[in-house]
Design a protein around this motif. Structure first.
Motif, PDB file in Angstrom:
ATOM      1  N   TYR A 199       0.865  -1.185   0.000  1.00 36.22           N
ATOM      2  CA  TYR A 199       0.000   0.000   0.000  1.00 36.22           C
ATOM      3  C   TYR A 199       0.893   1.223   0.000  1.00 36.22           C
ATOM      4  O   TYR A 199       1.846   1.307   0.781  1.00 36.22           O
ATOM      5  N   PRO A 200       0.655   2.185  -0.872  1.00 35.14           N
ATOM      6  CA  PRO A 200       1.604   3.299  -1.019  1.00 35.14           C
ATOM      7  C   PRO A 200       1.751   4.127   0.257  1.00 35.14           C
ATOM      8  O   PRO A 200       0.818   4.238   1.057  1.00 35.14           O
ATOM      9  N   GLU A 201       2.932   4.680   0.405  1.00 35.89           N
ATOM     10  CA  GLU A 201       3.179   5.554   1.548  1.00 35.89           C
ATOM     11  C   GLU A 201       2.500   6.894   1.312  1.00 35.89           C
ATOM     12  O   GLU A 201       2.612   7.489   0.239  1.00 35.89           O
ATOM     13  N   ILE A 202       1.779   7.358   2.318  1.00 36.77           N
ATOM     14  CA  ILE A 202       1.056   8.622   2.238  1.00 36.77           C
ATOM     15  C   ILE A 202       1.563   9.530   3.355  1.00 36.77           C
ATOM     16  O   ILE A 202       1.683   9.089   4.502  1.00 36.77           O
ATOM     17  N   PRO A 203       1.905  10.776   3.067  1.00 35.18           N
ATOM     18  CA  PRO A 203       2.388  11.679   4.115  1.00 35.18           C
ATOM     19  C   PRO A 203       1.416  11.737   5.294  1.00 35.18           C
ATOM     20  O   PRO A 203       0.195  11.674   5.109  1.00 35.18           O
ATOM     21  N   ALA A 204       1.957  11.850   6.484  1.00 37.53           N
ATOM     22  CA  ALA A 204       1.133  11.802   7.691  1.00 37.53           C
ATOM     23  C   ALA A 204       0.008  12.820   7.662  1.00 37.53           C
ATOM     24  O   ALA A 204      -1.115  12.536   8.098  1.00 37.53           O
ATOM     25  N   GLU A 205       0.289  13.997   7.127  1.00 37.82           N
ATOM     26  CA  GLU A 205      -0.740  15.044   7.129  1.00 37.82           C
ATOM     27  C   GLU A 205      -1.862  14.757   6.136  1.00 37.82           C
ATOM     28  O   GLU A 205      -2.921  15.400   6.194  1.00 37.82           O
ATOM     29  N   GLU A 206      -1.661  13.798   5.230  1.00 40.09           N
ATOM     30  CA  GLU A 206      -2.703  13.454   4.267  1.00 40.09           C
ATOM     31  C   GLU A 206      -3.373  12.119   4.585  1.00 40.09           C
ATOM     32  O   GLU A 206      -4.257  11.686   3.852  1.00 40.09           O
ATOM     33  N   GLN A 207      -2.959  11.469   5.663  1.00 38.63           N
ATOM     34  CA  GLN A 207      -3.581  10.215   6.056  1.00 38.63           C
ATOM     35  C   GLN A 207      -4.939  10.485   6.703  1.00 38.63           C
ATOM     36  O   GLN A 207      -5.103  11.458   7.446  1.00 38.63           O
ATOM     37  N   LEU A 208      -5.894   9.608   6.429  1.00 34.96           N
ATOM     38  CA  LEU A 208      -7.223   9.752   7.020  1.00 34.96           C
ATOM     39  C   LEU A 208      -7.378   8.968   8.307  1.00 34.96           C
ATOM     40  O   LEU A 208      -8.409   9.068   8.978  1.00 34.96           O
ATOM     41  N   PHE A 209      -6.388   8.160   8.670  1.00 29.93           N
ATOM     42  CA  PHE A 209      -6.358   7.527   9.998  1.00 29.93           C
ATOM     43  C   PHE A 209      -4.900   7.331  10.392  1.00 29.93           C
ATOM     44  O   PHE A 209      -4.000   7.268   9.553  1.00 29.93           O
ATOM     45  N   ASP A 210      -4.670   7.222  11.674  1.00 34.86           N
ATOM     46  CA  ASP A 210      -3.328   7.156  12.252  1.00 34.86           C
ATOM     47  C   ASP A 210      -2.827   5.713  12.227  1.00 34.86           C
ATOM     48  O   ASP A 210      -3.317   4.862  12.961  1.00 34.86           O
ATOM     49  N   ARG A 211      -1.819   5.433  11.374  1.00 34.21           N
ATOM     50  CA  ARG A 211      -1.271   4.085  11.274  1.00 34.21           C
ATOM     51  C   ARG A 211      -0.692   3.593  12.596  1.00 34.21           C
ATOM     52  O   ARG A 211      -0.891   2.446  12.988  1.00 34.21           O
ATOM     53  N   GLN A 212       0.062   4.461  13.272  1.00 36.65           N
ATOM     54  CA  GLN A 212       0.707   4.032  14.505  1.00 36.65           C
ATOM     55  C   GLN A 212      -0.320   3.707  15.571  1.00 36.65           C
ATOM     56  O   GLN A 212      -0.139   2.760  16.347  1.00 36.65           O
ATOM     57  N   ARG A 213      -1.380   4.483  15.613  1.00 34.15           N
ATOM     58  CA  ARG A 213      -2.443   4.207  16.577  1.00 34.15           C
ATOM     59  C   ARG A 213      -3.047   2.831  16.326  1.00 34.15           C
ATOM     60  O   ARG A 213      -3.231   2.036  17.263  1.00 34.15           O
ATOM     61  N   VAL A 214      -3.333   2.505  15.069  1.00 38.46           N
ATOM     62  CA  VAL A 214      -3.903   1.206  14.740  1.00 38.46           C
ATOM     63  C   VAL A 214      -2.922   0.090  15.065  1.00 38.46           C
ATOM     64  O   VAL A 214      -3.295  -0.940  15.639  1.00 38.46           O
ATOM     65  N   ALA A 215      -1.655   0.281  14.711  1.00 38.10           N
ATOM     66  CA  ALA A 215      -0.639  -0.732  15.011  1.00 38.10           C
ATOM     67  C   ALA A 215      -0.535  -0.968  16.514  1.00 38.10           C
ATOM     68  O   ALA A 215      -0.432  -2.113  16.966  1.00 38.10           O
ATOM     69  N   ASP A 216      -0.554   0.100  17.290  1.00 41.87           N
ATOM     70  CA  ASP A 216      -0.452  -0.040  18.730  1.00 41.87           C
ATOM     71  C   ASP A 216      -1.651  -0.786  19.323  1.00 41.87           C
ATOM     72  O   ASP A 216      -1.505  -1.564  20.278  1.00 41.87           O
ATOM     73  N   ILE A 217      -2.821  -0.539  18.771  1.00 46.14           N
ATOM     74  CA  ILE A 217      -4.019  -1.250  19.241  1.00 46.14           C
ATOM     75  C   ILE A 217      -3.880  -2.747  18.966  1.00 46.14           C
ATOM     76  O   ILE A 217      -4.148  -3.587  19.835  1.00 46.14           O
TER      77      ILE A 217
END
Length: 414
Positions: free
Chosen positions: A390-408
């Motif tokens: 899945y392509p890398e998207i700049p943090a400011e253009e992400q619609l959800f927080d990847r790190q938050r999901v990974a941590d969950i």
């Protein structure tokens, strides 16, 4: 009472779990919230898989209710899990149970697909090499696997050759219970004899029920909160209906000779990533050779696709490695009929993942499709390169927080 339990003579399951035939009402969210405040998550490994679980006592017995099974009572959290379809597989990964899975349909396909998305979730990984490909399931193999729970829909199993109510009862009694819901994908009509027992759920309602089985209410609530925040962001920025593009969700056969179209705004979790975006479905009124799911999906030809003339063409297959998106674009541009389609002329042909999705794919695919449909509102989709994650998207253009999901998923910080 579930359809396959109607002739039960008495409880015969091993002591690990037992089945209760009565259907119990109750709020999904209330049930999960009750778990969230009182149950600590099990210790997790770096990949998000459960490594240990505390022993339980008689007081820890708990029950979970979902159609079409009814109420299933558990004496401890399942450790070894049989499953079949991708939405249930996804839910188990999201709950940190990816390593507990001992079977799934087409494990190579699912591993190829999920590795593309999980690449963006730090610490979350999978290894499903060599797992039993479980559709249609073998009763003998279910005995051999000796799972603690079968996260699969018994009404779906009932459609497989060699399975009947007696077979379902036998496995439920001698091995482990069934607990899954599949026909909600398109709100498909249940097989004969199951209509009275069957209820349709949303994707996230099913996920909440599965979370209750694994006593992971906190994880469910946290991931549901991520999704709700994303949907609020999307809803706040959607253009007016008159300014939204038309779109078609399609799958090309590997030979290129057939095209299948799928309803984007139809009820059911198959459309859980497209329906909230409210685009005009270019195939909503298309008439072709219907197949399966009561005509919700249609077989197209190039003339029908041109007649629908979508502004955006969403193509299933490339992210699972079964199709090459560049080849599809070239074929459409070279064909004397399809080259006239607006999406082809404007270069708006994009890769999609899978319709049979769980919470992880749903988060990524909702973001992906929002960018593909509405780049002015949610940022340009960077495009998918065949074979890449899945392509890398700049943090400011992400619609959800990847790190938050990974941590969950991994339990980091708990």
């Amino acid at each position: 009472m579930s359809r396959y339990d109607m002739n039960r003579e008495g409880p015969t399951r091993r002591d690990y779990m037992k089945y209760s035939g009565a259907v119990v009402g109750g709020s999904l969210l209330a049930g999960c919230a009750g778990q969230s405040g009182s149950e600590a998550a099990p210790t997790q490994t770096g990949t998000g898989d459960q490594s240990t679980a505390e022993p339980t006592t008689a007081e820890d017995r708990y029950a979970v209710t979902m159609s079409p099974m009814g109420t299933v009572e558990f004496e401890s959290v399942p450790q070894s899990v049989f499953t079949i379809l991708g939405h249930h597989v996804d839910m188990l990964v999201a709950l940190g149970r990816g390593g507990a899975i001992n079977a799934m349909h087409a494990p190579e396909y699912h591993q190829s697909l999920y590795q593309k998305f999980l690449h963006r979730l730090e610490g979350v990984s999978i290894d499903w090499e060599g797992l039993y490909s479980s559709w249609p399931p073998s009763k003998e193999k279910l005995y051999e696997l000796d799972s603690d729970v079968h996260v699969a829909d018994p009404a779906k199993i009932a459609t497989a050759e060699g399975w009947d109510n007696n077979s379902l009862q036998e496995i439920e009694s001698n091995v482990a219970p069934w607990f899954g819901n599949t026909l909600s994908g398109t709100q498909q009509e249940p097989p004969s004899g199951w209509g009275d027992a069957y209820k349709y759920y949303t994707l996230w309602e099913i996920f909440g029920k599965i979370a209750q089985v694994f006593r992971e209410g906190a994880r469910y609530e946290a991931l549901a909160s991520v999704r709700e925040s994303m949907l609020q962001t999307i809803n706040a920025s959607l253009p007016s209906e008159s300014e939204r593009p038309s779109a078609a969700l399609v799958l090309f056969s590997t030979s290129g000779e057939k095209i299948w179209g799928y309803k984007m705004n139809h009820p059911g979790y198959y459309a859980a990533h497209t329906r909230p975006l409210g685009a005009t479905d270019a195939l909503a009124d298309a008439v072709g050779d219907g197949y399966g799911d009561d005509g919700r999906n249609i077989t197209l030809d190039t003339e029908l696709l041109l007649e629908a003339d979508p502004d955006v063409l969403l193509v299933l297959g490339p992210m699972a490695g079964s199709h090459n998106l560049d080849d599809i674009r070239s074929q459409l541009a070279d064909n004397e009929v399809t080259r006239e389609i607006t999406a082809v002329q404007e270069g708006r042909i994009y890769a999609q993942g899978a319709r049979r999705q769980g919470p992880i794919l749903n988060l990524f695919q909702t973001e992906m499709t929002a960018k593909q449909l509405y780049p002015n509102q949610f940022g340009e989709w960077p495009g998918y390169v065949d074979g890449d994650p899945y392509p890398e998207i700049p943090a400011e253009e992400q619609l959800f927080d990847r790190q938050r999901v990974a941590d969950i998923i991994t339990g980091a910080g708990q």
